[in-house]
Design an enzyme around this catalytic site. Sequence first.
Site, PDB file in Angstrom:
ATOM      1  N   GLU A 334      34.361  38.763  42.089  1.00 44.98           N
ATOM      2  CA  GLU A 334      34.589  38.691  43.527  1.00 44.98           C
ATOM      3  C   GLU A 334      35.166  39.994  44.096  1.00 44.98           C
ATOM      4  O   GLU A 334      35.184  40.189  45.298  1.00 44.98           O
ATOM      5  CB  GLU A 334      35.576  37.545  43.835  1.00 44.98           C
ATOM      6  CG  GLU A 334      35.012  36.144  43.639  1.00 44.98           C
ATOM      7  CD  GLU A 334      35.061  35.651  42.191  1.00 44.98           C
ATOM      8  OE1 GLU A 334      35.236  36.478  41.264  1.00 44.98           O
ATOM      9  OE2 GLU A 334      34.912  34.434  41.977  1.00 44.98           O
ATOM     10  N   LYS A 444      37.285  31.227  29.036  1.00 47.25           N
ATOM     11  CA  LYS A 444      36.568  32.491  28.960  1.00 47.25           C
ATOM     12  C   LYS A 444      36.395  32.907  27.516  1.00 47.25           C
ATOM     13  O   LYS A 444      37.356  33.217  26.838  1.00 47.25           O
ATOM     14  CB  LYS A 444      37.294  33.570  29.750  1.00 47.25           C
ATOM     15  CG  LYS A 444      36.340  34.660  30.169  1.00 47.25           C
ATOM     16  CD  LYS A 444      36.893  35.549  31.225  1.00 47.25           C
ATOM     17  CE  LYS A 444      35.745  36.254  31.927  1.00 47.25           C
ATOM     18  NZ  LYS A 444      36.167  37.440  32.638  1.00 47.25           N
ATOM     19  N   TRP A 449      32.292  33.025  31.095  1.00 42.20           N
ATOM     20  CA  TRP A 449      32.914  31.775  31.510  1.00 42.20           C
ATOM     21  C   TRP A 449      32.209  30.554  30.927  1.00 42.20           C
ATOM     22  O   TRP A 449      31.002  30.517  30.812  1.00 42.20           O
ATOM     23  CB  TRP A 449      32.859  31.614  33.032  1.00 42.20           C
ATOM     24  CG  TRP A 449      33.644  32.613  33.810  1.00 42.20           C
ATOM     25  CD1 TRP A 449      33.139  33.530  34.686  1.00 42.20           C
ATOM     26  CD2 TRP A 449      35.057  32.804  33.800  1.00 42.20           C
ATOM     27  NE1 TRP A 449      34.165  34.268  35.220  1.00 42.20           N
ATOM     28  CE2 TRP A 449      35.352  33.845  34.698  1.00 42.20           C
ATOM     29  CE3 TRP A 449      36.124  32.187  33.123  1.00 42.20           C
ATOM     30  CZ2 TRP A 449      36.641  34.297  34.950  1.00 42.20           C
ATOM     31  CZ3 TRP A 449      37.407  32.647  33.368  1.00 42.20           C
ATOM     32  CH2 TRP A 449      37.660  33.680  34.265  1.00 42.20           C
TER      33      TRP A 449
HETATM   34  P1  AMP Z   1      34.785  37.918  35.911  1.00 44.22           P
HETATM   35  O1  AMP Z   1      34.604  37.460  37.312  1.00 44.22           O
HETATM   36  O2  AMP Z   1      33.855  37.251  34.962  1.00 44.22           O
HETATM   37  O3  AMP Z   1      34.751  39.397  35.804  1.00 44.22           O
HETATM   38  O4  AMP Z   1      36.221  37.451  35.421  1.00 44.22           O
HETATM   39  C1  AMP Z   1      37.398  37.873  36.062  1.00 44.22           C
HETATM   40  C2  AMP Z   1      38.570  37.191  35.435  1.00 44.22           C
HETATM   41  O5  AMP Z   1      38.730  37.622  34.079  1.00 44.22           O
HETATM   42  C3  AMP Z   1      39.886  37.485  36.092  1.00 44.22           C
HETATM   43  O6  AMP Z   1      40.110  36.706  37.245  1.00 44.22           O
HETATM   44  C4  AMP Z   1      40.864  37.164  34.966  1.00 44.22           C
HETATM   45  O7  AMP Z   1      41.075  35.778  34.853  1.00 44.22           O
HETATM   46  C5  AMP Z   1      40.104  37.653  33.739  1.00 44.22           C
HETATM   47  N1  AMP Z   1      40.495  39.045  33.430  1.00 44.22           N
HETATM   48  C6  AMP Z   1      39.829  40.170  33.723  1.00 44.22           C
HETATM   49  N2  AMP Z   1      40.501  41.262  33.302  1.00 44.22           N
HETATM   50  C7  AMP Z   1      41.634  40.828  32.729  1.00 44.22           C
HETATM   51  C8  AMP Z   1      42.775  41.444  32.115  1.00 44.22           C
HETATM   52  N3  AMP Z   1      42.880  42.769  31.977  1.00 44.22           N
HETATM   53  N4  AMP Z   1      43.759  40.637  31.654  1.00 44.22           N
HETATM   54  C9  AMP Z   1      43.679  39.294  31.763  1.00 44.22           C
HETATM   55  N5  AMP Z   1      42.645  38.649  32.330  1.00 44.22           N
HETATM   56  C10 AMP Z   1      41.637  39.400  32.814  1.00 44.22           C
END
Ligand code: AMP
Length: 556
Positions: A334, A444, A449
């Site tokens: 997002e 995840k 996801w």
């Molecule tokens: P996506 O939309 O698939 O890129 O997933 C994003 C989500 O991944 C975020 O809202 C977090 O919950 C998780 N995420 C991404 N980067 C990190 C990070 N460095 N540490 C912890 N969670 C992360």
Amino acid sequence: MVRDGFIKGDYAYEYPLLIKHLLKTPLSLFPDREIVYRDLSRYTYRDFEKRVHKTANALKELGVKPGTVVGVMDWDSTRYLELYFAVPMMGAILHTVNIRLAPKQILYTINHAEDDILLVNRDFLPIVDAIGGHFETVKKRVFLTDDPNADLPDGFEAEYEQVVGKADATFDFPDFDENTIATLFYTSGTTGNPKGVFFSHRQLVLHTLGVLTFLTAYETNGKISSDDVYMPLTPMFHVHAWGIPYVSTVLGVKQVYPGRYEPAMILSLIRNEGVTFSHCVPTILQMVLTHPEAEKVDLSKWKVVIGGAALPKSLCRMGVNRGIDVYAGYGMSETCPVLTLARLKPSMLQYPMEKQIPIRCRTGLPIIFADVELMDPEGKLLPHDGKSVGEVVVRSPWLTAGYFKEEEKSKELWMGKWLHTGDVAYFDEEGYLQITDRIKDVIKSGGEWVSSLLLEDILTGFEGVSEAMAIGVPDEKWGEKPLGVVVLKASYKGRDEEEVKREIKEHVMKFVEDGTLLKWAVPEIEIVDSLPKTSTGKLDKKVVREQYRAKYATNE
Ligand code: AMP
């Protein structure tokens, strides 16, 4: 308008922030730098520009006009890079199809995005064969292949190389409103169908400049500069490979596109092409470092940003022990995606590595134009004081305006005019964000996801299950893996548990076979007598999550 007080007429040209403008500087600075595709082909930026024009002409021939949605199903390739530029530069919309979704969900995204034309790598033909009969808007299919002798499959209009090869090398890319949508893609979240997020030219240009500034301007570790060699290891269908292909193109660095991710190929590209800058989820770095060939490759010039999930300290240590400059980054589909990067502050460079590792693993420092705040459940913003914990909410010029054609979910996402991430964090005393938990109900695994609701639906669909809860538990290899915790119906109680688990698995596998669920999302099963409830009678996931997190705990 404010300037009306200063001048009368409209003399000046209002320069729209368009993706086409990102291409100019590298062409004047480094026209002969190379862009490489696996061990298969290479060309210069000069050639690349020509290819972008040719691609636009070829797509125009195929009927692509401003506003047309062009779906792409490909691995990371130079073709994809051409499309990253050509499609939006024509005023059309690039739908980077999320090929990691289950086939039925892929079908949903193609119909929901209203793809007019679909470009398909031959590796995805079996999926397209299975779902293509249900396409509602796709009028033409274009074949993508690395094999010049491959036959055009049935139902395909043309092969990419052939149409691009013979197309004219000049296309007059027009100016238009910078708020025109450039890209669209889907992310699967908590519930139901995947959700589409979309970004305009203005957003992508500002994201490129924001990331570029943060990665280039500060004299510390993890810097990218014009002499680096870039190779993405986050798929190009996922949030524009974190936007770094655009950043790298502006810089005019040598770029290397690895195709399908195969550790041996990745390692040979690092060695043979001199790759120095990449980004990926923890699982990919782990796979590369534990491959037998890894020992033989000098990784000491490689900088790797880890995102998509927290960077475990053990993996960071494994990386730095091999000489890799590894650190975390954070963002989400997002948010275009980059919000924070855990580069060290220059003063921290002198810390011994053991002291640097926890900093490199933090979630990171907000980059320019990313206003990252913490919010409590009442909607109050919290201080950055090293202890206040709240939901991460953000404002930035590059956040999706909402979910594509999803009014209610968009409102929820943007409640109170802050984009709600569903992540929980605090800011430490040094100003680094640290994620501690997630309030969104998702699992995840390996950076992808798994919808807990879908798993719960499937599990409760088994005749012997009365209640089910799907949670993520720690896993050495995948970061997290799905676990189904179930309560059996009275008629199943007292039966051999292993046998019941087998039956449940067989039931779940039916959903893999019909394309609803991917194989890696099949959960392990735990049978319990009852599931804890909250005071309002809802299943209390927090308690179960904690219980099983401890049981499955890895070292980190
Ligand atoms: P996506 O939309 O698939 O890129 O997933 C994003 C989500 O991944 C975020 O809202 C977090 O919950 C998780 N995420 C991404 N980067 C990190 C990070 N460095 N540490 C912890 N969670 C992360």
